[in-house]
Design a protein around this motif. Structure first.
Motif, PDB file in Angstrom:
ATOM      1  N   ASN A 118     -13.373  -0.192 -21.898  1.00 24.41           N
ATOM      2  CA  ASN A 118     -13.997   0.723 -20.997  1.00 24.41           C
ATOM      3  C   ASN A 118     -12.912   0.375 -19.540  1.00 24.41           C
ATOM      4  N   ASN A 119     -12.917   1.429 -18.787  1.00 25.13           N
ATOM      5  CA  ASN A 119     -12.068   1.334 -17.733  1.00 25.13           C
ATOM      6  C   ASN A 119     -12.977   1.730 -16.445  1.00 25.13           C
ATOM      7  N   GLY A 120     -12.269   1.296 -15.307  1.00 20.79           N
ATOM      8  CA  GLY A 120     -12.891   1.692 -13.952  1.00 20.79           C
ATOM      9  C   GLY A 120     -13.691   0.598 -13.354  1.00 20.79           C
ATOM     10  N   VAL A 121     -14.078   0.843 -12.015  1.00 22.81           N
ATOM     11  CA  VAL A 121     -15.042  -0.097 -11.299  1.00 22.81           C
ATOM     12  C   VAL A 121     -16.255  -0.313 -11.908  1.00 22.81           C
ATOM     13  N   ASP A 122     -16.782   0.554 -12.709  1.00 18.46           N
ATOM     14  CA  ASP A 122     -18.176   0.506 -13.485  1.00 18.46           C
ATOM     15  C   ASP A 122     -17.930   0.244 -14.835  1.00 18.46           C
TER      16      ASP A 122
END
Length: 412
Positions: free
Chosen positions: A229-233
């Motif tokens: 998973n990628n991103g701030v979340d």
């Protein structure tokens, strides 16, 4: 027989279970003072959180029945109080469990039972200078996000404490490289049902889920699950994917009332502990309303199971028990009762045979008793609970033993 089992129960302990009982019906929401009615908004958000946690479905709040219920959320709240989270005021809510369960049933949404797999998390975070393991009290942003989202979804997580045994028992290179056997060995000191290894670098997460007991990791050929998973979340996305995985395994759509009952037989119950562990596990299934014991014979027991779901869903839940193995039920062949042969002709005056107009019953007809066939259960399972072993009885000093025999009646 039941009395003997109850007596034995008082003399022995149950094996430790790693499954964690999750509090499904409580919620704590920060009050947004910028809104016109912050309390009302918090009640809606709190109920949405409980619906998602109890159903195991992220989009359960979009269900039309749930949308109507959210507008009258007050009738589902059992307790209400204010709290504090840092400098922010919160609204603490406890919802009525049976009412929430009935609502999910009315909406034809699944229920995810409160007893859920406990997951041990090894989180390795990479920076420009080093790689480090996030322990229970580490000041890790990623770990904090994982805990918060896991609490929202009702996914039990255990974080290693980081004591001497942890530090010396596992190498960061083994965790980062995905070497299964060292991970399993280092995890055995914790009562976990599964192990999650997470490798974090900036806002990128790569994870591996070993959905098995630590002692079997790297020993059996069971393949792990993996994802990224990628991103701030990214942490929220990962926890949601893992929660969806376990919810799909255990959830059932429960009918509003028990509409069906089936006979289920279990074999290979070696002792009283096996019996009580089996009975307790069946009663905890969300597809089971109640149990009746029909027959106990040797190492076999037959239940009449009153269902809240379909027999297929009940069977799937039983098969998810590690100790239960399905046995094919052989169909019972119908028993044919032979009928006595009778002469259907008479002799006329010329001595010729001709068909009889009316046949009189013979004076004596031999009655053939039908074979009594015991009805077969709808489902049969073999109970493989070999590790549930009763402890050896404690020796009692002769001075404490009475010479006279005392007979005690125990009500079942």
């Amino acid at each position: 027989m039941r009395s003997i089992f109850l007596l034995a129960l008082g003399l022995m302990g149950f094996p430790a279970m790693a499954l964690t009982n999750v509090d499904l019906y409580q919620s704590q929401i920060v009050l947004d003072k910028s809104l016109e009615k912050p309390d009302a908004q918090a009640r809606v958000k709190g109920m949405e959180e409980v619906i998602v946690r109890a159903s195991g479905t992220s989009d359960a709040v979009q269900n039309p029945v749930i949308q109507k219920a959210l507008k009258s959320n007050a009738q589902y709240i059992a307790q209400l109080s204010y709290g504090q989270q840092g400098e922010q005021q919160t609204l603490k809510m406890r919802f009525n469990g049976p009412q929430i369960d009935a609502l999910l049933s009315q909406a034809q949404l699944p229920t995810w039972p409160a007893q859920r797999a406990n997951i041990l998390v090894w989180l390795v975070e990479e920076t420009q200078s080093e790689r480090a393991i996030a322990w229970e009290h580490s000041n890790s942003t990623t770990l904090g996000q994982m805990k918060a989202q896991a609490n929202t979804r009702g996914l039990p997580l255990t974080i290693p404490v980081g004591d001497f045994n942890d530090v010396t028992g596992v190498n960061i290179s083994d965790l980062w490289g995905g070497f299964a056997l060292p991970v399993g060995q280092a995890s055995q000191r914790y009562p976990a049902d599964a192990v999650l290894v997470v490798r974090a670098s900036n806002n990128n997460l790569r994870w591996t889920l070993y959905d098995q007991q630590p002692k079997t990791i790297g020993v059996t050929r069971q393949a792990p699950l993996s994802g990224s998973n990628n991103g701030v979340d990214a942490a929220d996305k990962m926890i949601n994917q893992i929660s969806d995985y376990y919810a799909k395994q255990s959830s059932v759509v429960v009918a509003s009332e028990s509409s069906e009952a089936i006979q289920v037989r279990f074999t290979s119950l070696d002792n009283a502990v096996d019996f009580f562990v089996l009975e307790r596990k069946l009663q905890q299934l969300s597809s089971v309303a109640s149990l009746d014991i029909l027959k106990i014979q040797g190492k076999q027991i037959t239940f009449l199971v009153h269902l809240l779901a379909t027999p297929a869903e009940f069977e799937q839940q039983v098969l998810r028990m590690r100790e239960a193995k399905a046995i094919a039920v052989e169909p019972v062949q119908p028993v044919l009762v032979p009928q006595p042969q009778q002469d259907v002709s008479i002799v006329n005056e010329q001595g010729e045979n001709e068909p009889a107009v009316e046949q009189a019953l013979p004076e004596v007809i031999e009655q053939v008793e039908p074979k009594v066939v015991e009805p077969q259960p709808a489902l049969m399972f073999e109970w493989q609970g070999g590790h549930y072993v009763a402890p050896a009885p404690t020796e009692v000093e002769e001075a404490d033993v009475n010479d006279e025999m005392v007979e005690t009646d125990i009500d079942a």
